[in-house]
Design a protein around this motif. Structure first.
Motif, PDB file in Angstrom:
ATOM      1  N   ARG A   8       0.449   1.992   5.104  1.00 36.65           N
ATOM      2  CA  ARG A   8      -0.951   2.382   5.230  1.00 36.65           C
ATOM      3  C   ARG A   8      -1.059   3.882   5.499  1.00 36.65           C
ATOM      4  O   ARG A   8      -1.895   4.576   4.918  1.00 36.65           O
ATOM      5  CB  ARG A   8      -1.618   1.563   6.338  1.00 36.65           C
ATOM      6  CG  ARG A   8      -3.115   1.706   6.372  1.00 36.65           C
ATOM      7  CD  ARG A   8      -3.755   0.792   7.402  1.00 36.65           C
ATOM      8  NE  ARG A   8      -3.255   1.058   8.745  1.00 36.65           N
ATOM      9  CZ  ARG A   8      -2.579   0.197   9.498  1.00 36.65           C
ATOM     10  NH1 ARG A   8      -2.309  -0.998   9.054  1.00 36.65           N
ATOM     11  NH2 ARG A   8      -2.184   0.527  10.701  1.00 36.65           N
ATOM     12  N   GLU A  11      -0.429   5.762   2.355  1.00 37.53           N
ATOM     13  CA  GLU A  11      -1.603   5.702   1.470  1.00 37.53           C
ATOM     14  C   GLU A  11      -2.673   6.683   1.925  1.00 37.53           C
ATOM     15  O   GLU A  11      -3.268   7.393   1.100  1.00 37.53           O
ATOM     16  CB  GLU A  11      -2.164   4.278   1.448  1.00 37.53           C
ATOM     17  CG  GLU A  11      -1.256   3.286   0.770  1.00 37.53           C
ATOM     18  CD  GLU A  11      -1.657   1.838   0.985  1.00 37.53           C
ATOM     19  OE1 GLU A  11      -1.065   0.981   0.336  1.00 37.53           O
ATOM     20  OE2 GLU A  11      -2.562   1.566   1.808  1.00 37.53           O
ATOM     21  N   HIS A  12      -2.906   6.736   3.213  1.00 37.88           N
ATOM     22  CA  HIS A  12      -3.907   7.673   3.734  1.00 37.88           C
ATOM     23  C   HIS A  12      -3.488   9.121   3.466  1.00 37.88           C
ATOM     24  O   HIS A  12      -4.325   9.957   3.115  1.00 37.88           O
ATOM     25  CB  HIS A  12      -4.116   7.452   5.228  1.00 37.88           C
ATOM     26  CG  HIS A  12      -4.853   6.189   5.545  1.00 37.88           C
ATOM     27  ND1 HIS A  12      -4.928   5.683   6.812  1.00 37.88           N
ATOM     28  CD2 HIS A  12      -5.534   5.326   4.761  1.00 37.88           C
ATOM     29  CE1 HIS A  12      -5.636   4.565   6.801  1.00 37.88           C
ATOM     30  NE2 HIS A  12      -6.015   4.325   5.561  1.00 37.88           N
ATOM     31  N   ARG A  28      -9.106   9.252  -6.447  1.00 43.49           N
ATOM     32  CA  ARG A  28      -9.680   7.975  -6.893  1.00 43.49           C
ATOM     33  C   ARG A  28      -8.568   6.942  -7.091  1.00 43.49           C
ATOM     34  O   ARG A  28      -8.681   5.796  -6.660  1.00 43.49           O
ATOM     35  CB  ARG A  28     -10.467   8.191  -8.184  1.00 43.49           C
ATOM     36  CG  ARG A  28     -11.392   7.075  -8.549  1.00 43.49           C
ATOM     37  CD  ARG A  28     -12.348   7.379  -9.705  1.00 43.49           C
ATOM     38  NE  ARG A  28     -12.067   8.515 -10.547  1.00 43.49           N
ATOM     39  CZ  ARG A  28     -12.638   9.714 -10.429  1.00 43.49           C
ATOM     40  NH1 ARG A  28     -13.518   9.952  -9.491  1.00 43.49           N
ATOM     41  NH2 ARG A  28     -12.337  10.701 -11.242  1.00 43.49           N
ATOM     42  N   MET A  31      -7.178   5.894  -3.667  1.00 44.03           N
ATOM     43  CA  MET A  31      -8.125   5.010  -2.985  1.00 44.03           C
ATOM     44  C   MET A  31      -8.114   3.626  -3.616  1.00 44.03           C
ATOM     45  O   MET A  31      -8.146   2.615  -2.915  1.00 44.03           O
ATOM     46  CB  MET A  31      -9.547   5.579  -3.042  1.00 44.03           C
ATOM     47  CG  MET A  31      -9.788   6.741  -2.118  1.00 44.03           C
ATOM     48  SD  MET A  31      -9.672   6.305  -0.374  1.00 44.03           S
ATOM     49  CE  MET A  31     -11.022   5.178  -0.196  1.00 44.03           C
ATOM     50  N   ARG A  32      -8.053   3.581  -4.938  1.00 38.04           N
ATOM     51  CA  ARG A  32      -8.031   2.301  -5.645  1.00 38.04           C
ATOM     52  C   ARG A  32      -6.813   1.485  -5.230  1.00 38.04           C
ATOM     53  O   ARG A  32      -6.919   0.294  -4.930  1.00 38.04           O
ATOM     54  CB  ARG A  32      -8.034   2.530  -7.153  1.00 38.04           C
ATOM     55  CG  ARG A  32      -8.209   1.261  -7.963  1.00 38.04           C
ATOM     56  CD  ARG A  32      -8.310   1.533  -9.466  1.00 38.04           C
ATOM     57  NE  ARG A  32      -9.488   2.345  -9.767  1.00 38.04           N
ATOM     58  CZ  ARG A  32      -9.446   3.573 -10.294  1.00 38.04           C
ATOM     59  NH1 ARG A  32      -8.291   4.131 -10.596  1.00 38.04           N
ATOM     60  NH2 ARG A  32     -10.549   4.231 -10.543  1.00 38.04           N
ATOM     61  N   HIS A  34      -5.059   1.825  -2.480  1.00 41.72           N
ATOM     62  CA  HIS A  34      -5.207   1.495  -1.067  1.00 41.72           C
ATOM     63  C   HIS A  34      -6.126   0.284  -0.887  1.00 41.72           C
ATOM     64  O   HIS A  34      -5.778  -0.672  -0.181  1.00 41.72           O
ATOM     65  CB  HIS A  34      -5.758   2.707  -0.316  1.00 41.72           C
ATOM     66  CG  HIS A  34      -5.996   2.477   1.138  1.00 41.72           C
ATOM     67  ND1 HIS A  34      -5.000   2.090   2.009  1.00 41.72           N
ATOM     68  CD2 HIS A  34      -7.120   2.584   1.878  1.00 41.72           C
ATOM     69  CE1 HIS A  34      -5.508   1.967   3.227  1.00 41.72           C
ATOM     70  NE2 HIS A  34      -6.787   2.258   3.171  1.00 41.72           N
ATOM     71  N   PHE A  35      -7.266   0.293  -1.537  1.00 39.88           N
ATOM     72  CA  PHE A  35      -8.206  -0.822  -1.423  1.00 39.88           C
ATOM     73  C   PHE A  35      -7.643  -2.093  -2.052  1.00 39.88           C
ATOM     74  O   PHE A  35      -7.858  -3.193  -1.544  1.00 39.88           O
ATOM     75  CB  PHE A  35      -9.558  -0.480  -2.042  1.00 39.88           C
ATOM     76  CG  PHE A  35     -10.379   0.461  -1.213  1.00 39.88           C
ATOM     77  CD1 PHE A  35     -10.437   0.351   0.159  1.00 39.88           C
ATOM     78  CD2 PHE A  35     -11.107   1.463  -1.821  1.00 39.88           C
ATOM     79  CE1 PHE A  35     -11.202   1.210   0.933  1.00 39.88           C
ATOM     80  CE2 PHE A  35     -11.889   2.333  -1.058  1.00 39.88           C
ATOM     81  CZ  PHE A  35     -11.932   2.204   0.318  1.00 39.88           C
ATOM     82  N   LYS A  36      -6.927  -1.945  -3.153  1.00 42.17           N
ATOM     83  CA  LYS A  36      -6.325  -3.112  -3.810  1.00 42.17           C
ATOM     84  C   LYS A  36      -5.357  -3.796  -2.852  1.00 42.17           C
ATOM     85  O   LYS A  36      -5.399  -5.019  -2.670  1.00 42.17           O
ATOM     86  CB  LYS A  36      -5.597  -2.670  -5.081  1.00 42.17           C
ATOM     87  CG  LYS A  36      -4.887  -3.788  -5.802  1.00 42.17           C
ATOM     88  CD  LYS A  36      -4.157  -3.252  -7.019  1.00 42.17           C
ATOM     89  CE  LYS A  36      -3.283  -4.326  -7.634  1.00 42.17           C
ATOM     90  NZ  LYS A  36      -2.470  -3.815  -8.725  1.00 42.17           N
ATOM     91  N   ARG A  37      -4.486  -3.018  -2.213  1.00 41.85           N
ATOM     92  CA  ARG A  37      -3.523  -3.598  -1.286  1.00 41.85           C
ATOM     93  C   ARG A  37      -4.234  -4.182  -0.075  1.00 41.85           C
ATOM     94  O   ARG A  37      -3.909  -5.273   0.392  1.00 41.85           O
ATOM     95  CB  ARG A  37      -2.496  -2.563  -0.836  1.00 41.85           C
ATOM     96  CG  ARG A  37      -1.319  -3.185  -0.085  1.00 41.85           C
ATOM     97  CD  ARG A  37      -0.412  -2.125   0.488  1.00 41.85           C
ATOM     98  NE  ARG A  37      -1.115  -1.264   1.419  1.00 41.85           N
ATOM     99  CZ  ARG A  37      -1.444  -1.620   2.671  1.00 41.85           C
ATOM    100  NH1 ARG A  37      -1.153  -2.800   3.126  1.00 41.85           N
ATOM    101  NH2 ARG A  37      -2.085  -0.767   3.453  1.00 41.85           N
ATOM    102  N   LEU A  38      -5.244  -3.480   0.426  1.00 43.16           N
ATOM    103  CA  LEU A  38      -6.006  -3.962   1.569  1.00 43.16           C
ATOM    104  C   LEU A  38      -6.659  -5.312   1.258  1.00 43.16           C
ATOM    105  O   LEU A  38      -6.581  -6.245   2.059  1.00 43.16           O
ATOM    106  CB  LEU A  38      -7.083  -2.939   1.953  1.00 43.16           C
ATOM    107  CG  LEU A  38      -8.047  -3.332   3.059  1.00 43.16           C
ATOM    108  CD1 LEU A  38      -7.310  -3.506   4.374  1.00 43.16           C
ATOM    109  CD2 LEU A  38      -9.146  -2.295   3.181  1.00 43.16           C
ATOM    110  N   LEU A  39      -7.269  -5.426   0.106  1.00 43.71           N
ATOM    111  CA  LEU A  39      -7.904  -6.690  -0.284  1.00 43.71           C
ATOM    112  C   LEU A  39      -6.881  -7.807  -0.434  1.00 43.71           C
ATOM    113  O   LEU A  39      -7.130  -8.949  -0.028  1.00 43.71           O
ATOM    114  CB  LEU A  39      -8.701  -6.513  -1.575  1.00 43.71           C
ATOM    115  CG  LEU A  39      -9.979  -5.687  -1.425  1.00 43.71           C
ATOM    116  CD1 LEU A  39     -10.580  -5.378  -2.794  1.00 43.71           C
ATOM    117  CD2 LEU A  39     -10.978  -6.401  -0.549  1.00 43.71           C
TER     118      LEU A  39
END
Length: 69
Positions: A8, A11-12, A28, A31-32, A34-39
């Motif tokens: 994490r 990614e940040h 972009r 972020m994509r 990061h959000f994909k892994r988070l979801l």
């Protein structure tokens, strides 16, 4: 969250580096990802919780049934 702190953080860092470089495409993309892994992690946790609840209810039902026999 505690199991993937390094990933994490990486990614940040990638997101911040892209923003500092004013590279909107890289920001972009970072972020994509990061959000994909988070979801995916959130879905895994939610699924595990649901399965645990189903197992608990199934066990309770089984115990009730066995007590009646």
């Amino acid at each position: 969250c505690t199991e993937d702190a390094t990933q994490r953080g990486d990614e940040h860092t990638a997101i911040l580096d892209a923003l500092r470089a004013r590279d909107s495409a890289a920001a972009r993309a970072a972020m994509r990802e990061h959000f994909k892994r988070l979801l995916e992690v959130m879905l895994d946790v939610t699924e595990a919780q649901a399965l645990n609840e189903i197992r608990k209810r199934s066990s309770e039902t089984r115990q009730k049934f066995l007590r009646k026999i």
